[in-house]
Design a protein around this motif. Structure first.
Motif, PDB file in Angstrom:
ATOM      1  N   VAL A  36       8.386   8.083  15.451  1.00  0.00           N
ATOM      2  CA  VAL A  36       8.601   9.209  14.538  1.00  0.00           C
ATOM      3  C   VAL A  36       7.940   8.870  13.204  1.00  0.00           C
ATOM      4  O   VAL A  36       8.211   7.820  12.617  1.00  0.00           O
ATOM      5  N   LEU A  37       7.071   9.759  12.736  1.00  0.00           N
ATOM      6  CA  LEU A  37       6.411   9.564  11.446  1.00  0.00           C
ATOM      7  C   LEU A  37       7.459   9.766  10.347  1.00  0.00           C
ATOM      8  O   LEU A  37       8.044  10.844  10.228  1.00  0.00           O
ATOM      9  N   ILE A  38       7.718   8.699   9.553  1.00  0.00           N
ATOM     10  CA  ILE A  38       8.763   8.798   8.536  1.00  0.00           C
ATOM     11  C   ILE A  38       8.231   8.743   7.110  1.00  0.00           C
ATOM     12  O   ILE A  38       8.951   9.104   6.180  1.00  0.00           O
ATOM     13  N   SER A  39       6.990   8.286   6.907  1.00  0.00           N
ATOM     14  CA  SER A  39       6.433   8.331   5.556  1.00  0.00           C
ATOM     15  C   SER A  39       4.916   8.241   5.592  1.00  0.00           C
ATOM     16  O   SER A  39       4.326   7.701   6.532  1.00  0.00           O
ATOM     17  N   ILE A  40       4.338   8.801   4.547  1.00  0.00           N
ATOM     18  CA  ILE A  40       2.895   8.726   4.309  1.00  0.00           C
ATOM     19  C   ILE A  40       2.746   8.293   2.857  1.00  0.00           C
ATOM     20  O   ILE A  40       3.245   8.961   1.954  1.00  0.00           O
ATOM     21  N   ASP A  41       2.096   7.167   2.634  1.00  0.00           N
ATOM     22  CA  ASP A  41       1.918   6.647   1.279  1.00  0.00           C
ATOM     23  C   ASP A  41       0.476   6.213   1.070  1.00  0.00           C
ATOM     24  O   ASP A  41      -0.253   5.956   2.034  1.00  0.00           O
ATOM     25  N   GLN A  42       0.110   6.099  -0.205  1.00  0.00           N
ATOM     26  CA  GLN A  42      -1.180   5.526  -0.546  1.00  0.00           C
ATOM     27  C   GLN A  42      -0.927   4.099  -1.013  1.00  0.00           C
ATOM     28  O   GLN A  42      -0.030   3.864  -1.832  1.00  0.00           O
ATOM     29  N   VAL A  43      -1.698   3.161  -0.473  1.00  0.00           N
ATOM     30  CA  VAL A  43      -1.539   1.758  -0.831  1.00  0.00           C
ATOM     31  C   VAL A  43      -2.902   1.163  -1.171  1.00  0.00           C
ATOM     32  O   VAL A  43      -3.929   1.593  -0.632  1.00  0.00           O
ATOM     33  N   PRO A  44      -2.934   0.173  -2.066  1.00  0.00           N
ATOM     34  CA  PRO A  44      -4.208  -0.482  -2.376  1.00  0.00           C
ATOM     35  C   PRO A  44      -4.559  -1.503  -1.290  1.00  0.00           C
ATOM     36  O   PRO A  44      -3.716  -2.290  -0.882  1.00  0.00           O
ATOM     37  N   VAL A  45      -5.796  -1.429  -0.802  1.00  0.00           N
ATOM     38  CA  VAL A  45      -6.298  -2.393   0.180  1.00  0.00           C
ATOM     39  C   VAL A  45      -7.715  -2.768  -0.238  1.00  0.00           C
ATOM     40  O   VAL A  45      -8.598  -1.906  -0.304  1.00  0.00           O
ATOM     41  N   ASN A  46      -7.916  -4.029  -0.547  1.00  0.00           N
ATOM     42  CA  ASN A  46      -9.227  -4.532  -0.962  1.00  0.00           C
ATOM     43  C   ASN A  46      -9.833  -3.697  -2.086  1.00  0.00           C
ATOM     44  O   ASN A  46     -11.007  -3.337  -2.063  1.00  0.00           O
ATOM     45  N   GLY A  47      -9.014  -3.352  -3.082  1.00  0.00           N
ATOM     46  CA  GLY A  47      -9.508  -2.631  -4.244  1.00  0.00           C
ATOM     47  C   GLY A  47      -9.689  -1.132  -4.048  1.00  0.00           C
ATOM     48  O   GLY A  47     -10.158  -0.444  -4.950  1.00  0.00           O
ATOM     49  N   LYS A  48      -9.346  -0.619  -2.886  1.00  0.00           N
ATOM     50  CA  LYS A  48      -9.463   0.818  -2.612  1.00  0.00           C
ATOM     51  C   LYS A  48      -8.094   1.358  -2.216  1.00  0.00           C
ATOM     52  O   LYS A  48      -7.259   0.639  -1.694  1.00  0.00           O
ATOM     53  N   THR A  49      -7.907   2.655  -2.443  1.00  0.00           N
ATOM     54  CA  THR A  49      -6.664   3.302  -2.028  1.00  0.00           C
ATOM     55  C   THR A  49      -6.809   3.775  -0.590  1.00  0.00           C
ATOM     56  O   THR A  49      -7.793   4.425  -0.241  1.00  0.00           O
ATOM     57  N   THR A  50      -5.840   3.431   0.229  1.00  0.00           N
ATOM     58  CA  THR A  50      -5.842   3.749   1.656  1.00  0.00           C
ATOM     59  C   THR A  50      -4.512   4.387   2.032  1.00  0.00           C
ATOM     60  O   THR A  50      -3.479   4.037   1.481  1.00  0.00           O
ATOM     61  N   MET A  51      -4.558   5.307   2.968  1.00  0.00           N
ATOM     62  CA  MET A  51      -3.319   5.914   3.460  1.00  0.00           C
ATOM     63  C   MET A  51      -2.602   4.913   4.368  1.00  0.00           C
ATOM     64  O   MET A  51      -3.248   4.179   5.128  1.00  0.00           O
ATOM     65  N   GLU A  52      -1.266   4.905   4.281  1.00  0.00           N
ATOM     66  CA  GLU A  52      -0.449   4.078   5.155  1.00  0.00           C
ATOM     67  C   GLU A  52       0.611   4.980   5.781  1.00  0.00           C
ATOM     68  O   GLU A  52       1.310   5.711   5.079  1.00  0.00           O
ATOM     69  N   TYR A  53       0.717   4.915   7.091  1.00  0.00           N
ATOM     70  CA  TYR A  53       1.657   5.729   7.850  1.00  0.00           C
ATOM     71  C   TYR A  53       2.764   4.825   8.380  1.00  0.00           C
ATOM     72  O   TYR A  53       2.476   3.777   8.959  1.00  0.00           O
ATOM     73  N   MET A  54       4.025   5.235   8.174  1.00  0.00           N
ATOM     74  CA  MET A  54       5.148   4.454   8.685  1.00  0.00           C
ATOM     75  C   MET A  54       5.842   5.240   9.789  1.00  0.00           C
ATOM     76  O   MET A  54       6.081   6.445   9.662  1.00  0.00           O
ATOM     77  N   PHE A  55       6.167   4.531  10.862  1.00  0.00           N
ATOM     78  CA  PHE A  55       6.812   5.114  12.034  1.00  0.00           C
ATOM     79  C   PHE A  55       8.118   4.398  12.310  1.00  0.00           C
ATOM     80  O   PHE A  55       8.242   3.196  12.083  1.00  0.00           O
TER      81      PHE A  55
END
Length: 124
Positions: A36-55
């Motif tokens: 179940v998709l419970i969150s969508i966040d933006q996180v920094p990865v190697n100096g760039k902003t990336t989407m992170e999906y939590m299930f």
């Protein structure tokens, strides 16, 4: 000498450890993630902003995965609270530049209904 209370005392709280979710990586073709998709966040990865999906899984465990060009186009906030299945289907090299990795393509399926117990996540 201490005496026992007339009525036994119940513990106020029953504590359990909460662990941080592990990060899942789609390493091989055919790899599948379902929950179940419970969150969508933006996180920094190697100096760039990336989407992170939590299930969340049926047993209560949680896992995250980082977005990709293909996943970011397919997964939307309106999917919060829905059961999803994501399968790593192929690598797309059609517009690959020298030194770049092939773009991963995914098959994303979403239950039409909100999963029981996750109604509070439904976007209004």
């Amino acid at each position: 000498m201490a005496t026992a209370p007339a009525t036994p005392m119940k513990p106020r709280r029953e504590m359990q450890e909460v662990k941080a979710p592990e990060q899942y990586k789609f390493a091989k073709l055919g790899a599948t993630l379902a929950g179940v998709l419970i969150s969508i966040d933006q996180v920094p990865v190697n100096g760039k902003t990336t989407m992170e999906y939590m299930f969340a899984f049926e047993n209560g465990d949680r896992i995250t995965c980082l977005g990709s060009a293909d996943l970011d186009k397919k997964i939307q906030p309106l999917h919060l609270g829905h059961w999803m299945e994501i399968r790593y289907e192929s690598d797309d090299t059609s517009f690959q530049k020298p030194g770049q990795s092939a773009m991963k393509r995914y098959k994303v399926q979403v239950d039409k209904n909100v999963a029981p117990g996750f109604e509070h996540l439904k976007a209004s």
